[in-house]
Design a protein around this motif. Sequence first.
Motif, PDB file in Angstrom:
ATOM      1  N   GLY A  44      -4.917  36.305 -28.862  1.00  0.00           N
ATOM      2  CA  GLY A  44      -5.042  35.079 -29.645  1.00  0.00           C
ATOM      3  C   GLY A  44      -4.474  35.217 -31.056  1.00  0.00           C
ATOM      4  N   ASP A  45      -4.490  36.435 -31.614  1.00  0.00           N
ATOM      5  CA  ASP A  45      -3.892  36.667 -32.936  1.00  0.00           C
ATOM      6  C   ASP A  45      -2.389  36.391 -32.894  1.00  0.00           C
ATOM      7  OD1 ASP A  45      -6.411  37.538 -33.855  1.00  0.00           O
ATOM      8  OD2 ASP A  45      -5.924  39.653 -33.516  1.00  0.00           O
ATOM      9  N   ALA A  46      -1.758  36.853 -31.830  1.00  0.00           N
ATOM     10  CA  ALA A  46      -0.313  36.629 -31.669  1.00  0.00           C
ATOM     11  C   ALA A  46      -0.023  35.153 -31.408  1.00  0.00           C
ATOM     12  CB  ALA A  46       0.233  37.489 -30.536  1.00  0.00           C
ATOM     13  N   GLU A  47      -0.869  34.526 -30.626  1.00  0.00           N
ATOM     14  CA  GLU A  47      -0.682  33.105 -30.328  1.00  0.00           C
ATOM     15  C   GLU A  47      -0.770  32.272 -31.603  1.00  0.00           C
ATOM     16  OE1 GLU A  47      -2.071  30.039 -26.861  1.00  0.00           O
ATOM     17  OE2 GLU A  47      -3.514  31.545 -27.532  1.00  0.00           O
ATOM     18  N   LYS A  48      -1.688  32.636 -32.479  1.00  0.00           N
ATOM     19  CA  LYS A  48      -1.840  31.918 -33.749  1.00  0.00           C
ATOM     20  C   LYS A  48      -0.575  32.078 -34.609  1.00  0.00           C
ATOM     21  CE  LYS A  48      -4.899  31.397 -37.681  1.00  0.00           C
ATOM     22  NZ  LYS A  48      -6.150  31.766 -38.319  1.00  0.00           N
ATOM     23  N   VAL A  49      -0.048  33.298 -34.720  1.00  0.00           N
ATOM     24  CA  VAL A  49       1.170  33.525 -35.506  1.00  0.00           C
ATOM     25  C   VAL A  49       2.356  32.797 -34.875  1.00  0.00           C
ATOM     26  CG1 VAL A  49       2.865  35.286 -36.170  1.00  0.00           C
ATOM     27  CG2 VAL A  49       0.434  35.653 -36.618  1.00  0.00           C
ATOM     28  N   LEU A  50       2.460  32.861 -33.561  1.00  0.00           N
ATOM     29  CA  LEU A  50       3.562  32.186 -32.884  1.00  0.00           C
ATOM     30  C   LEU A  50       3.549  30.685 -33.187  1.00  0.00           C
ATOM     31  CD1 LEU A  50       5.970  32.658 -30.956  1.00  0.00           C
ATOM     32  CD2 LEU A  50       4.406  32.219 -29.062  1.00  0.00           C
ATOM     33  N   ASN A  51       2.378  30.073 -33.081  1.00  0.00           N
ATOM     34  CA  ASN A  51       2.271  28.628 -33.278  1.00  0.00           C
ATOM     35  C   ASN A  51       2.248  28.212 -34.743  1.00  0.00           C
ATOM     36  OD1 ASN A  51       2.201  27.713 -30.529  1.00  0.00           O
ATOM     37  ND2 ASN A  51       0.182  28.636 -30.384  1.00  0.00           N
ATOM     38  N   GLU A  52       1.462  28.911 -35.556  1.00  0.00           N
ATOM     39  CA  GLU A  52       1.217  28.461 -36.924  1.00  0.00           C
ATOM     40  C   GLU A  52       2.189  29.032 -37.955  1.00  0.00           C
ATOM     41  OE1 GLU A  52      -2.933  28.997 -37.915  1.00  0.00           O
ATOM     42  OE2 GLU A  52      -3.559  28.080 -36.005  1.00  0.00           O
ATOM     43  N   VAL A  53       2.954  30.043 -37.571  1.00  0.00           N
ATOM     44  CA  VAL A  53       3.933  30.619 -38.496  1.00  0.00           C
ATOM     45  C   VAL A  53       5.346  30.439 -37.934  1.00  0.00           C
ATOM     46  CG1 VAL A  53       4.697  32.687 -39.719  1.00  0.00           C
ATOM     47  CG2 VAL A  53       2.240  32.270 -39.392  1.00  0.00           C
ATOM     48  N   ILE A  54       5.634  31.070 -36.814  1.00  0.00           N
ATOM     49  CA  ILE A  54       7.005  31.081 -36.299  1.00  0.00           C
ATOM     50  C   ILE A  54       7.461  29.686 -35.881  1.00  0.00           C
ATOM     51  CG2 ILE A  54       8.540  32.011 -34.522  1.00  0.00           C
ATOM     52  CD1 ILE A  54       6.811  34.598 -34.633  1.00  0.00           C
ATOM     53  N   TYR A  55       6.721  29.054 -34.968  1.00  0.00           N
ATOM     54  CA  TYR A  55       7.113  27.709 -34.532  1.00  0.00           C
ATOM     55  C   TYR A  55       7.035  26.716 -35.692  1.00  0.00           C
ATOM     56  CZ  TYR A  55       6.827  29.138 -29.567  1.00  0.00           C
ATOM     57  OH  TYR A  55       7.009  29.740 -28.345  1.00  0.00           O
ATOM     58  N   ALA A  56       6.041  26.884 -36.549  1.00  0.00           N
ATOM     59  CA  ALA A  56       5.907  25.986 -37.710  1.00  0.00           C
ATOM     60  C   ALA A  56       7.117  26.127 -38.636  1.00  0.00           C
ATOM     61  CB  ALA A  56       4.610  26.277 -38.461  1.00  0.00           C
ATOM     62  N   ASP A  57       7.610  27.356 -38.833  1.00  0.00           N
ATOM     63  CA  ASP A  57       8.817  27.556 -39.651  1.00  0.00           C
ATOM     64  C   ASP A  57      10.033  26.912 -38.999  1.00  0.00           C
ATOM     65  OD1 ASP A  57       7.490  28.913 -41.661  1.00  0.00           O
ATOM     66  OD2 ASP A  57       8.218  30.898 -41.078  1.00  0.00           O
ATOM     67  N   TYR A  58      10.171  27.045 -37.680  1.00  0.00           N
ATOM     68  CA  TYR A  58      11.293  26.408 -36.989  1.00  0.00           C
ATOM     69  C   TYR A  58      11.274  24.900 -37.242  1.00  0.00           C
ATOM     70  CZ  TYR A  58      11.788  30.660 -34.012  1.00  0.00           C
ATOM     71  OH  TYR A  58      11.966  31.929 -33.519  1.00  0.00           O
ATOM     72  N   GLU A  59      10.075  24.328 -37.147  1.00  0.00           N
ATOM     73  CA  GLU A  59       9.955  22.881 -37.324  1.00  0.00           C
ATOM     74  C   GLU A  59      10.171  22.461 -38.777  1.00  0.00           C
ATOM     75  OE1 GLU A  59       6.492  19.567 -36.756  1.00  0.00           O
ATOM     76  OE2 GLU A  59       6.776  21.017 -35.127  1.00  0.00           O
ATOM     77  N   TYR A  61      11.562  24.262 -41.482  1.00  0.00           N
ATOM     78  CA  TYR A  61      12.793  24.675 -42.158  1.00  0.00           C
ATOM     79  C   TYR A  61      14.033  24.637 -41.257  1.00  0.00           C
ATOM     80  CZ  TYR A  61       9.338  26.464 -45.445  1.00  0.00           C
ATOM     81  OH  TYR A  61       8.285  26.577 -46.303  1.00  0.00           O
ATOM     82  N   GLY A  62      13.815  24.634 -39.961  1.00  0.00           N
ATOM     83  CA  GLY A  62      14.939  24.724 -39.038  1.00  0.00           C
ATOM     84  C   GLY A  62      15.319  26.157 -38.718  1.00  0.00           C
ATOM     85  N   TYR A  63      14.564  27.109 -39.240  1.00  0.00           N
ATOM     86  CA  TYR A  63      14.810  28.532 -38.978  1.00  0.00           C
ATOM     87  C   TYR A  63      13.506  29.296 -39.168  1.00  0.00           C
ATOM     88  CZ  TYR A  63      14.988  28.769 -44.096  1.00  0.00           C
ATOM     89  OH  TYR A  63      14.695  28.656 -45.426  1.00  0.00           O
ATOM     90  N   GLY A  64      13.516  30.527 -38.724  1.00  0.00           N
ATOM     91  CA  GLY A  64      12.368  31.432 -38.836  1.00  0.00           C
ATOM     92  C   GLY A  64      12.721  32.729 -38.155  1.00  0.00           C
ATOM     93  N   ARG A  65      11.770  33.610 -38.019  1.00  0.00           N
ATOM     94  CA  ARG A  65      12.043  34.906 -37.390  1.00  0.00           C
ATOM     95  C   ARG A  65      12.582  34.705 -35.976  1.00  0.00           C
ATOM     96  NH1 ARG A  65      11.839  37.389 -42.146  1.00  0.00           N
ATOM     97  NH2 ARG A  65       9.815  38.183 -42.733  1.00  0.00           N
ATOM     98  N   TRP A  66      13.514  35.601 -35.586  1.00  0.00           N
ATOM     99  CA  TRP A  66      14.142  35.514 -34.278  1.00  0.00           C
ATOM    100  C   TRP A  66      13.790  36.728 -33.436  1.00  0.00           C
ATOM    101  CZ3 TRP A  66      19.179  34.808 -37.412  1.00  0.00           C
ATOM    102  CH2 TRP A  66      19.224  33.500 -37.945  1.00  0.00           C
ATOM    103  N   ALA A  67      13.553  36.499 -32.174  1.00  0.00           N
ATOM    104  CA  ALA A  67      13.313  37.590 -31.237  1.00  0.00           C
ATOM    105  C   ALA A  67      14.615  38.363 -31.053  1.00  0.00           C
ATOM    106  CB  ALA A  67      12.842  37.041 -29.899  1.00  0.00           C
ATOM    107  N   VAL A  68      14.491  39.680 -30.955  1.00  0.00           N
ATOM    108  CA  VAL A  68      15.636  40.547 -30.648  1.00  0.00           C
ATOM    109  C   VAL A  68      15.415  41.063 -29.228  1.00  0.00           C
ATOM    110  CG1 VAL A  68      16.891  42.650 -31.232  1.00  0.00           C
ATOM    111  CG2 VAL A  68      15.980  41.191 -33.057  1.00  0.00           C
ATOM    112  N   GLU A  69      16.348  40.719 -28.371  1.00  0.00           N
ATOM    113  CA  GLU A  69      16.259  41.025 -26.946  1.00  0.00           C
ATOM    114  C   GLU A  69      17.396  41.968 -26.560  1.00  0.00           C
ATOM    115  OE1 GLU A  69      17.459  38.274 -23.226  1.00  0.00           O
ATOM    116  OE2 GLU A  69      15.828  37.464 -24.443  1.00  0.00           O
ATOM    117  N   LEU A  70      17.079  42.958 -25.751  1.00  0.00           N
ATOM    118  CA  LEU A  70      18.123  43.832 -25.204  1.00  0.00           C
ATOM    119  C   LEU A  70      18.889  43.073 -24.130  1.00  0.00           C
ATOM    120  CD1 LEU A  70      16.452  47.328 -24.666  1.00  0.00           C
ATOM    121  CD2 LEU A  70      18.226  46.725 -26.314  1.00  0.00           C
ATOM    122  N   LYS A  71      20.212  43.028 -24.260  1.00  0.00           N
ATOM    123  CA  LYS A  71      21.025  42.351 -23.249  1.00  0.00           C
ATOM    124  C   LYS A  71      20.824  42.974 -21.866  1.00  0.00           C
ATOM    125  CE  LYS A  71      25.101  40.619 -25.697  1.00  0.00           C
ATOM    126  NZ  LYS A  71      26.544  40.854 -25.900  1.00  0.00           N
TER     127      LYS A  71
END
Length: 167
Positions: A44-59, A61-71
Amino acid sequence: MILATSDRLILRHFQDDDLVALFEMNREPQILTYIPSALFQQLGDAEKVLNEVIYADYERYGYGRWAVELKASGEVIGFCGPKYLADFDKVELGYRYFPQYWRQGIGFEAASAALPLFKTLCDVDEAIALIMLGNQASAALAHKLGMQISARSQFQGHDVDVFHTWL
């Protein structure tokens, strides 16, 4: 949404499927040695950050932290990207990776793909990186990216060097 790619990496928006990876990268004491935040105790701690920080920043500012994925595997191994810091009125380049990916050039590869996007996606001509004193690996990465220390400051109760670069 994919924002950038490099030889080994995909930088993209976080999504709901990344919840476990976000939780794991914020509950490991070794990863958070130089990060001024409490260890996550439950998913739930991660869910809160995902929703209230990361997704909120996307909405907001139009940007926020990005996931780094191995191709090669599709595995999320950390994050890299912008975050607006009201305390500094600047956009920060932030990055965090699982320890098994340290010292492999991943941080430089991801940041080199991310920084050029700041000008267009974040509408800024400069970026900063806040690095807690003693974090030699992050400071070395900032220097390798061409960033220079512009000030020493406080952030969330910790002494930090403020690295700066023009874009």
